[in-house]
Each structure stands twice: as C-alpha cells, then as structure tokens.
Design a protein around this motif. Structure first.
Motif, PDB file in Angstrom:
ATOM      1  N   GLU A 222     -44.566  86.826  64.949  1.00 17.89           N
ATOM      2  CA  GLU A 222     -45.022  87.396  63.685  1.00 17.89           C
ATOM      3  C   GLU A 222     -45.240  88.901  63.800  1.00 17.89           C
ATOM      4  O   GLU A 222     -45.921  89.381  64.706  1.00 17.89           O
ATOM      5  CB  GLU A 222     -46.307  86.720  63.216  1.00 17.89           C
ATOM      6  CG  GLU A 222     -46.069  85.324  62.702  1.00 17.89           C
ATOM      7  CD  GLU A 222     -47.236  84.775  61.918  1.00 17.89           C
ATOM      8  OE1 GLU A 222     -48.368  85.261  62.078  1.00 17.89           O
ATOM      9  OE2 GLU A 222     -47.003  83.838  61.140  1.00 17.89           O
ATOM     10  N   LEU A 223     -44.637  89.633  62.860  1.00 20.07           N
ATOM     11  CA  LEU A 223     -44.852  91.072  62.748  1.00 20.07           C
ATOM     12  C   LEU A 223     -45.851  91.368  61.642  1.00 20.07           C
ATOM     13  O   LEU A 223     -46.565  92.360  61.693  1.00 20.07           O
ATOM     14  CB  LEU A 223     -43.531  91.789  62.454  1.00 20.07           C
ATOM     15  CG  LEU A 223     -42.431  91.616  63.499  1.00 20.07           C
ATOM     16  CD1 LEU A 223     -41.153  92.303  63.032  1.00 20.07           C
ATOM     17  CD2 LEU A 223     -42.875  92.170  64.845  1.00 20.07           C
ATOM     18  N   ALA A 224     -45.885  90.514  60.621  1.00 24.38           N
ATOM     19  CA  ALA A 224     -46.837  90.660  59.519  1.00 24.38           C
ATOM     20  C   ALA A 224     -47.118  89.273  58.957  1.00 24.38           C
ATOM     21  O   ALA A 224     -46.199  88.484  58.750  1.00 24.38           O
ATOM     22  CB  ALA A 224     -46.277  91.560  58.432  1.00 24.38           C
ATOM     23  N   ALA A 225     -48.384  88.981  58.732  1.00 23.49           N
ATOM     24  CA  ALA A 225     -48.778  87.676  58.193  1.00 23.49           C
ATOM     25  C   ALA A 225     -49.986  87.858  57.285  1.00 23.49           C
ATOM     26  O   ALA A 225     -50.574  88.937  57.222  1.00 23.49           O
ATOM     27  CB  ALA A 225     -49.102  86.713  59.332  1.00 23.49           C
ATOM     28  N   GLY A 226     -50.353  86.805  56.590  1.00 23.07           N
ATOM     29  CA  GLY A 226     -51.524  86.850  55.717  1.00 23.07           C
ATOM     30  C   GLY A 226     -51.275  87.614  54.428  1.00 23.07           C
ATOM     31  O   GLY A 226     -52.210  88.049  53.774  1.00 23.07           O
ATOM     32  N   LEU A 227     -50.010  87.770  54.053  1.00 22.85           N
ATOM     33  CA  LEU A 227     -49.668  88.510  52.838  1.00 22.85           C
ATOM     34  C   LEU A 227     -49.253  87.539  51.738  1.00 22.85           C
ATOM     35  O   LEU A 227     -48.960  86.378  51.994  1.00 22.85           O
ATOM     36  CB  LEU A 227     -48.523  89.485  53.131  1.00 22.85           C
ATOM     37  CG  LEU A 227     -48.773  90.475  54.269  1.00 22.85           C
ATOM     38  CD1 LEU A 227     -47.497  91.215  54.613  1.00 22.85           C
ATOM     39  CD2 LEU A 227     -49.884  91.434  53.896  1.00 22.85           C
ATOM     40  N   GLN A 228     -49.214  88.007  50.522  1.00 23.28           N
ATOM     41  CA  GLN A 228     -48.776  87.219  49.370  1.00 23.28           C
ATOM     42  C   GLN A 228     -47.657  87.957  48.656  1.00 23.28           C
ATOM     43  O   GLN A 228     -47.635  89.190  48.616  1.00 23.28           O
ATOM     44  CB  GLN A 228     -49.929  86.999  48.385  1.00 23.28           C
ATOM     45  CG  GLN A 228     -51.051  86.147  48.922  1.00 23.28           C
ATOM     46  CD  GLN A 228     -50.646  84.698  49.016  1.00 23.28           C
ATOM     47  OE1 GLN A 228     -50.170  84.095  48.071  1.00 23.28           O
ATOM     48  NE2 GLN A 228     -50.813  84.126  50.201  1.00 23.28           N
ATOM     49  N   TYR A 229     -46.711  87.203  48.096  1.00 22.17           N
ATOM     50  CA  TYR A 229     -45.651  87.764  47.267  1.00 22.17           C
ATOM     51  C   TYR A 229     -45.730  87.067  45.927  1.00 22.17           C
ATOM     52  O   TYR A 229     -45.847  85.840  45.855  1.00 22.17           O
ATOM     53  CB  TYR A 229     -44.276  87.539  47.907  1.00 22.17           C
ATOM     54  CG  TYR A 229     -43.167  88.202  47.139  1.00 22.17           C
ATOM     55  CD1 TYR A 229     -42.869  89.536  47.331  1.00 22.17           C
ATOM     56  CD2 TYR A 229     -42.432  87.486  46.201  1.00 22.17           C
ATOM     57  CE1 TYR A 229     -41.856  90.157  46.615  1.00 22.17           C
ATOM     58  CE2 TYR A 229     -41.422  88.095  45.469  1.00 22.17           C
ATOM     59  CZ  TYR A 229     -41.142  89.429  45.688  1.00 22.17           C
ATOM     60  OH  TYR A 229     -40.142  90.041  44.965  1.00 22.17           O
TER      61      TYR A 229
END
Length: 101
Positions: A63-70
């Motif tokens: 994982e490079l980026a997590a915990g995000l929403q689209y």
C-alpha cells in the motif's frame, strides 16, 4: 474521470502501480520521465456513491495510500440556460436548469 497521483517526498520509481476503487483494480499509468506522478481512470459504476480508494504497487500489492474515499456522481445533464444572452459588460445572472448537479 482521471485521477492523478503525485508522490511527494519520495524519489523511488514504483513498478506495477494500481488504484483500487472499492473492489475494482485499475492499472496506473506513469507520468513523463522524471515525474513522480501516476494516473488512473476511474471505472464505470451503476450509481452514485462513495467507495474506499487505495493505491498499491508491485506483485505484493504494497500500500502506498489507504484510508481514502472516492465519490462517484451521476452524470449531469443541462436542459436549459436562462437568459440566453447578456450585456457585453457581463454580470448577467444565469440560471442553469437540469439534473445531476
């Protein structure tokens, strides 16, 4: 819709970068040579709503980026604009009629 990712504070060159929209994985495209930017095209979905968004790389899917929403939105449709003209000096108030916005 294209999502652009910029790697800040890291000079690593990543291989096999993917964006994951909910449970749909999309391959990222690397930016220009020397750039630390990647882009992913958001997949088509049936309806509006929010999904988890992450960025991973490599065969191990680190994982490079997590915990995000689209957020997916319905397509906007403009059916009218009123008035259809205005003065050359501008400042005419315009109403836009339609759906999805």
């Amino acid at each position: 819709t294209t999502v652009t990712l910029s790697v800040v504070g890291d000079t690593a060159v990543y291989v096999g970068v993917f964006c994951i929209f909910g449970d749909v994985e999309v391959a990222a495209v690397s930016g220009a040579a020397g750039s630390y930017a990647y882009s992913c095209r958001a997949p088509s979905v049936a309806g509006a709503g929010s999904v988890a968004f992450r960025v991973v790389e490599g065969a191990g899917r680190r994982e490079l980026a997590a915990g995000l929403q689209y957020e997916f939105y319905l397509d906007a449709s403009v059916t009218g604009v009123f008035p259809t003209g205005g003065t050359l000096s501008g400042a005419t108030m315009v109403s836009v009629i339609g759906t999805g916005f």
